[in-house]
Design a protein around this motif. Sequence first.
Motif, short mmCIF file in Angstrom:
data_model
loop_
_atom_site.label_atom_id
_atom_site.label_comp_id
_atom_site.label_asym_id
_atom_site.label_seq_id
_atom_site.Cartn_x
_atom_site.Cartn_y
_atom_site.Cartn_z
N SER A 12 21.39 -87.38 -39.36
CA SER A 12 22.04 -86.12 -38.98
C SER A 12 23.44 -86.12 -39.56
N TYR A 13 23.87 -84.95 -39.98
CA TYR A 13 25.23 -84.76 -40.47
C TYR A 13 26.04 -84.06 -39.38
N GLY A 14 27.22 -84.59 -39.12
CA GLY A 14 28.11 -83.99 -38.14
C GLY A 14 29.32 -83.39 -38.82
N PHE A 15 29.59 -82.12 -38.52
CA PHE A 15 30.75 -81.41 -39.08
C PHE A 15 31.73 -81.18 -37.93
N VAL A 16 32.87 -81.88 -38.00
CA VAL A 16 33.79 -81.98 -36.88
C VAL A 16 34.99 -81.05 -37.09
N PHE A 17 35.31 -80.32 -36.03
CA PHE A 17 36.59 -79.60 -35.96
C PHE A 17 37.35 -80.18 -34.77
N PHE A 18 38.36 -81.01 -35.08
CA PHE A 18 39.12 -81.73 -34.06
C PHE A 18 40.51 -81.09 -33.91
N ARG A 19 40.92 -80.92 -32.66
CA ARG A 19 42.25 -80.36 -32.39
C ARG A 19 43.01 -81.29 -31.45
N GLN A 20 44.28 -81.56 -31.81
CA GLN A 20 45.17 -82.36 -30.97
C GLN A 20 46.50 -81.61 -30.82
N GLU A 21 46.90 -81.42 -29.57
CA GLU A 21 48.15 -80.71 -29.28
C GLU A 21 48.88 -81.42 -28.15
N LYS A 22 50.18 -81.29 -28.17
CA LYS A 22 50.98 -81.86 -27.08
C LYS A 22 50.73 -81.07 -25.80
N ASP A 23 50.59 -81.82 -24.70
CA ASP A 23 50.36 -81.19 -23.41
C ASP A 23 51.00 -82.08 -22.34
N SER A 24 52.06 -81.58 -21.75
CA SER A 24 52.80 -82.37 -20.76
C SER A 24 52.03 -82.55 -19.46
N THR A 25 51.01 -81.70 -19.23
CA THR A 25 50.23 -81.81 -17.99
C THR A 25 49.24 -82.97 -18.04
N ILE A 26 49.02 -83.53 -19.21
CA ILE A 26 48.08 -84.63 -19.37
C ILE A 26 48.88 -85.93 -19.45
N SER A 27 48.39 -86.96 -18.77
CA SER A 27 49.15 -88.21 -18.69
C SER A 27 49.36 -88.84 -20.07
N ARG A 28 48.41 -88.67 -20.97
CA ARG A 28 48.57 -89.22 -22.32
C ARG A 28 49.56 -88.41 -23.15
N GLY A 29 49.82 -87.17 -22.69
CA GLY A 29 50.75 -86.31 -23.40
C GLY A 29 50.12 -85.49 -24.50
N TYR A 30 48.82 -85.65 -24.75
CA TYR A 30 48.13 -84.92 -25.82
C TYR A 30 46.82 -84.35 -25.30
#
Length: 721
Positions: A116-134
């Motif tokens: 199978s081929y996987g076509f990925v659309f990944f998004r990373q944004e800063k978010d202060s509400t999340i403990s990791r910050g992203y």
Amino acid sequence: FGVSLPRVFVMEPLSPCTPDSTSRLDDLEERLRQDDIASWMRCFVVVTFDLDIGQTIEYQYPPGQLTQKEEAAVCFLSFPDSNSFNTRGDVTYTFRLRHDSNLPLNAASPLEQTYSYGFVFFRQEKDSTISRGYFQKSVVLLTSLPFVGLFKQVSQVVGPMFFDYGSSVLEAVCHNIAGWPKPYPGLALELPLVGLVLGVRIPSALPVFRPGYAASAPSKPTSSAAPQAHRPLKSPLLLGAVLDKVNAEIPGFFQETSVWRSCKYSLSQLWFLWETILTGQPLLVVAPTPTICSEAVLALVSLISPLQYGGDFRPYFTIYDPDFKEYQAQHDKNELPAVVLGVTNPFFLKTMGNWPIVWRVAVEPAQAESSGLNIFGETFFSKAKSVIDLSPSKSPVAATCKPLVSSDKTVIKQLLADCESSGASAINNTLLRKHFRALTDQFLSAFDRYFVYDLSNMRHAPYGELPPLPFYDETQFLLNLERTGPPPRFTVCKKMRWLTLYSRFVKSPNFRPWFNHQRQMAVMQQQYSVRDIRVTADLNALIAPLNCEQLIELAQKILAQIEWEKNRPDKAPDRDEAFMKLEKQLHLVNSRIPIHMRPSNQPRHMRSATPPGNAPKRAAPPSFPLNTPLSSLSATPSSLSSSPAGSPQAKSALSVSVPPFHIASTNLSLEAPRHPLLLSGTISVTQVNIAPVQEPRASSSNVDSPRVGSPKDLSYEFVFS
């Protein structure tokens, strides 16, 4: 009796108001829609990062398409490696996942296993509400089809819409895809997708055989007409888009990927990389990001077109892949197969330091500066420990073996120096693809003699035995090659290096699939060439010396040729004319064969010795009641015909045709005429044939008619001799 009655199916109606009937109809509609979707893709998967358990699947549509092992592998492959992505934004890339991880890698060739081929659309944004910050989330399109150009567009369209409107977008997209026509190699389609129109040509792994005219596609729609409200995805077409479209129409997968973009900082080593892929040598591709890594791997395996790469390749590979441990074990035993692995984690260079060939994909200076890497990746390779020299001052391709193929400096000089614009980049990519395709064709031309038939004898005996293809033996081929030298235009190898190159190629997994496919193409080409010879052949002089047995065999071969013409997958413009010529040949041969010895498998209208269109029109025979004396029939000249002595039909002395009449009994009695005859033969629902007898015998005979359940109007032909 040739009467076809309609079939009536009685079904108990379901009340539309019944909840059970409604649910069953909904389930049926859903299954049908999933079958249509499965022609193009498996499912959409939304993967999110959970602080407690890590990557996890948040949503899947259609549901239930993945096994538990596949779900775990998709979760890890859907996120960029932490070493390769430390900024916010969107990332798109491609990965390849083997379906049955319980099956060992060496249990079957990569071409026999399913992926199978996987076509990925990944998004990373800063978010202060999340403990990791992203905030981190990926939308993955999974499909078994290697249509990178199409599904990359779909991923780039659907990904942003999902983050704006939610999971309902994925269901709407699947509804659009369910309405797409079935994908067939070579078709040009316009596919509607949430208000857009995607133009795509379905690629084929290997060149498709086509006769000297345009072959028709299967009886499926060739395009999906989009409403006028839809707007094209790319408008207007620029030079880069035009050239990309031209490259995408070349047979072979991944032709739409840019060789120039991935290899412009490794141009002098590009011929060595072509050699590595051609001969199936194991190759490790190391790049700073999944996007660069996956594009580089796909560009490399497509560089040997029209060959299909027969080894395994993973555009983006991680240590969490189910096959990682197997590849590590093969590496430790120095038994690596033909494989190309694309990685972004320097850990691979520590655990697999004995990899024979490593390509460090260099990045643009601006991109290297933003990611903390220089143009050759000093920071990236600083932690690597390998038996090969990976220092930045060395070549971007490090190997334990010396290259056999030299780079072509003439081609390098033809490339545009100013490659910042998309048009210049597309031109350079087209030049490189054209050169390496020609280089591959020149290399493969050494095998041309194994795909050519000698049809010179067929001109004198068009229905004779077909000549076989020349026999291939690897040892004999290399000996002949050593004696005759390489193909004239293949000049990139010096001295006897080209012999080593051919020796490695015929042992690689790339050779046999391509060779067998070319042999099949040659067989098909032979069928069309022989067909043209047979259709235009003049049999008058050829059949003169043949005896009856040989004529019957010839008639069978003509029938087989007619059947092939009828069942051929394409539609030739001269098909009707060919049918007419073949039928005339059959009637000519039939004229030399006694009627009772002609092949019984030919249609009734072909059994006559008179060519079609030349038969004289006969007056309709009169109607005769049952039990009509033959003496009265003989007095009706229009109903009787006789053959002169010495003619091929002299044995059939008398023929009587009776039009439709009503059968009222199971026995038909005929009174003998003036000269007694024995009436014997066979009766079918369409005719009665009675064989001649020379000596007078009984004065009458009874001929059984077919037993029927009810009276029918049937037509019989009585032949008396």
